[in-house]
Motif scaffolding. Structure first.
Motif, PDB file in Angstrom:
ATOM      1  N   LYS A 370       0.848  -1.183   0.000  1.00  6.57           N
ATOM      2  CA  LYS A 370       0.000   0.000   0.000  1.00  6.57           C
ATOM      3  C   LYS A 370       0.893   1.246   0.000  1.00  6.57           C
ATOM      4  O   LYS A 370       2.108   1.160   0.253  1.00  6.57           O
ATOM      5  CB  LYS A 370      -0.893   0.000   1.243  1.00  6.57           C
ATOM      6  N   PRO A 371       0.331   2.412  -0.274  1.00 10.37           N
ATOM      7  CA  PRO A 371       1.141   3.644  -0.276  1.00 10.37           C
ATOM      8  C   PRO A 371       1.888   3.879   1.039  1.00 10.37           C
ATOM      9  O   PRO A 371       2.973   4.460   1.040  1.00 10.37           O
ATOM     10  CB  PRO A 371       0.094   4.744  -0.531  1.00 10.37           C
ATOM     11  N   ASP A 372       1.325   3.417   2.163  1.00 10.82           N
ATOM     12  CA  ASP A 372       1.993   3.621   3.456  1.00 10.82           C
ATOM     13  C   ASP A 372       2.985   2.505   3.778  1.00 10.82           C
ATOM     14  O   ASP A 372       3.543   2.452   4.881  1.00 10.82           O
ATOM     15  CB  ASP A 372       0.958   3.748   4.572  1.00 10.82           C
ATOM     16  N   GLY A 373       3.222   1.584   2.812  1.00 10.89           N
ATOM     17  CA  GLY A 373       4.180   0.506   3.034  1.00 10.89           C
ATOM     18  C   GLY A 373       3.611  -0.732   3.680  1.00 10.89           C
ATOM     19  O   GLY A 373       4.324  -1.726   3.850  1.00 10.89           O
ATOM     20  N   ARG A 374       2.346  -0.709   4.056  1.00 11.10           N
ATOM     21  CA  ARG A 374       1.709  -1.882   4.659  1.00 11.10           C
ATOM     22  C   ARG A 374       1.435  -2.945   3.602  1.00 11.10           C
ATOM     23  O   ARG A 374       1.421  -2.678   2.399  1.00 11.10           O
ATOM     24  CB  ARG A 374       0.392  -1.471   5.342  1.00 11.10           C
ATOM     25  N   ASP A 376      -0.712  -5.408   1.436  1.00 10.02           N
ATOM     26  CA  ASP A 376      -2.051  -5.560   0.866  1.00 10.02           C
ATOM     27  C   ASP A 376      -2.197  -7.020   0.448  1.00 10.02           C
ATOM     28  O   ASP A 376      -1.664  -7.451  -0.583  1.00 10.02           O
ATOM     29  CB  ASP A 376      -2.229  -4.625  -0.336  1.00 10.02           C
ATOM     30  N   ASP A 444       2.034  -6.235   9.939  1.00 13.35           N
ATOM     31  CA  ASP A 444       1.072  -7.138   9.303  1.00 13.35           C
ATOM     32  C   ASP A 444       1.522  -8.589   9.402  1.00 13.35           C
ATOM     33  O   ASP A 444       2.715  -8.903   9.309  1.00 13.35           O
ATOM     34  CB  ASP A 444       0.891  -6.762   7.829  1.00 13.35           C
TER      35      ASP A 444
END
Length: 516
Positions: A370-374, A376, A444
């Motif tokens: 994801k854009p925040d580095g998390r 997906d 995650d």
């Protein structure tokens, strides 16, 4: 002078943190007093040499015996030349005896003798001229092979009846393996398969690993010297990861206090031990690298391949199972089932087996972030499906263990996912019918269960959903993946049969089922 955690060569109390070396070999003193010839075998770097060298020094200083630890290793350089091997060994012994014994207790020059009798002649001469019973520990005996090894063992057996006045009163063979597993090829086998020609042994001993209390005791020596303490959670994790394997216990602490937490005013925490574990696995230190090389041996593969696949062992000889245990690679749990000796070895084994596949992976764009580095997980699912459809078939051929080739390719892909920003934890065991993966990436977590559908078996989906349910609940996760690799014959190409579908576990948890 400051002491340190030792990971190379024998320990000595002046320089190294160490526990009483003979605590893990309590029977040895009695065997020596009974003029016994015996075997001490254990994996590399668990303290065999340290223990027996310490005992030799103690026996000599007490005055009842003249004792020394000598090495047979240099003889390995002359596998087909008995005379040259004997000459090299005896030259090495002279140096060891000068280092260990006072001048008045050192043996006189070894007499000349024909090849094939020089070891026995040297031991007889020393025993006849010594003023006290001689005790000899022959280290690295299983470095010898073939005719040289057989010759040495026969010389020892022949001289045994002349003890204690004309041959060592007590003698120990020290090595990785018990006598039956010493390497030979001249007999038509690759090992002796029995104790002959050393059937004079009274016992075969092995050194146990450290207990949880002993790990804490060893680390407490560092605390006493430096003031730096290990938090209880760090101590518990160090034992859990190593199961007391001495080299791992020392290596974890060494990396932690010398590289990660160098300020002794700061305590060692659980997270520091976790980081040290990752560093050890990544570096593939010599100890771990030599362990991984064992995976190529057919006897080891016959055990590990079904274990990794979660299958039953089948008809594996007891000698081969004992051999894997003697190497320190496996152990028996309290129920008697074989399992990998500790979690670090478990990671090393799978990492080594997947390394060739990882090296051949094509470039993969990290579309799963994801854009925040998390992480997906939906994009990760789509990325894996596309990867498997395109590259699964050729990559299966790169895996060294055919039965778990799909597992290794999936793990190679996941290594790209977590590279530099996470970890993969693996659970596998004989008879479980599955492999469990826990992928951690930052905050995650993704739980994955792998099952294989083979010929003449029912669809593993129902059983897999039930097993994944328990795995998710154990991790405290609300969802995960069930990956079903279809290995039945006569199936459509991978690109055509690979798909994903949604399902629920028996307790109602939503999961993604990937059929590949």
């Amino acid at each position: 002078m400051a002491r340190w955690f030792n990971t190379a060569g024998p320990c000595n109390p002046a320089n190294h943190y160490m526990l009483p070396a003979l605590r893990r070999l309590p029977e040895v003193q009695r065997l020596i007093d009974q003029q016994g010839y015996f075997v001490v075998h254990a994996p590399r770097q668990v303290g065999k040499t340290t223990a027996l060298l310490s005992l030799a020094q103690e026996l000599t200083s007490e005055g009842r015996y003249v004792a020394a630890l000598v090495s047979m290793e240099v003889g390995a350089g002359f596998p087909q030349d008995i005379g040259a091997a004997e000459a090299a060994i005896l030259q090495s012994w002279r140096g060891a005896m000068r280092a260990q014994l006072p001048t008045e207790l050192q043996p006189p020059p070894f007499p000349e003798a024909p090849p094939g009798s020089r070891i026995a002649t040297a031991l007889a001469s020393w025993s006849e001229t010594a003023r006290k019973p001689v005790v000899v520990f022959l280290d690295e005996i299983d470095a010898l092979r073939d005719d040289v090894l057989i010759s040495v063992l026969r010389q020892l057996r022949d001289g045994y009846r002349n003890r204690p006045g004309h041959f060592p009163s007590s003698l120990a063979l020290i090595g990785l393996r018990d006598v039956r597993d010493y390497k030979v090829t001249s007999s038509g086998s690759d090992h002796l398969a029995s104790s002959s020609p050393f059937n004079i042994k009274v016992r075969s001993l092995t050194m146990r690993d450290f207990t949880e209390e002993e790990v804490a005791e060893l680390y407490a020596q560092h605390t006493a010297d430096t003031g730096q303490r290990f938090e209880p959670e760090a101590l518990a994790l160090a034992f859990a990861l190593t199961q007391g394997q001495p080299w791992l216990v020392n290596a974890l602490a060494k990396v932690t206090v010398e590289e990660l937490v160098t300020d002794t005013a700061q305590p060692v925490r659980r997270a520091d031990i976790e980081r040290a574990k990752a560093i050890l696995i990544q570096r593939q230190e010599t100890h771990l690298d030599s362990l991984a090389e064992r995976l190529r041996e057919p006897r080891i593969r016959a055990i590990l391949e079904p274990m990794l696949a979660g299958e039953l062992l089948g008809d594996v000889p007891e000698d081969d199972r004992r051999f894997a245990i003697d190497l320190g690679l496996l152990r028996r749990n309290p129920e008697g089932t074989l399992e990998v000796a500790n979690p670090i070895y478990r990671e090393v084994i799978v990492g080594f087996l997947a390394s060739g596949t990882r090296a051949t992976l094509p470039s993969i764009q990290p579309s799963w972030l994801k854009p925040d580095g998390r992480l997906d997980t939906e994009r990760l699912r789509d990325a894996f499906l596309a990867f498997w459809r395109q590259h699964g078939e050729p990559l299966l051929a790169t895996a060294p263990y055919h039965e778990i080739a799909p597992h290794l390719v999936l793990m190679a892909f996941l290594h790209r996912v977590v590279n530099g920003g996470g970890s993969i934890e693996r659970e596998y065991a004989i008879g479980r019918g599955r492999m469990d993966l826990c992928v951690r990436h930052g905050p995650d977590t993704l739980a994955i269960e792998i099952k294989v559908w083979r010929d003449r078996e029912p669809d593993p989906l129902p059983e897999g959903l039930t097993q994944l349910d328990g795995y998710l609940q154990g991790l405290g996760q609300r969802g995960g993946w069930l990956v079903l690799f279809d290995r039945r014959s006569g199936q459509p190409p991978i690109a055509e049969r690979t798909r994903a579908e949604e399902a629920r576990t028996p307790s109602g948890l939503p999961v993604t089922v990937i059929r590949a």
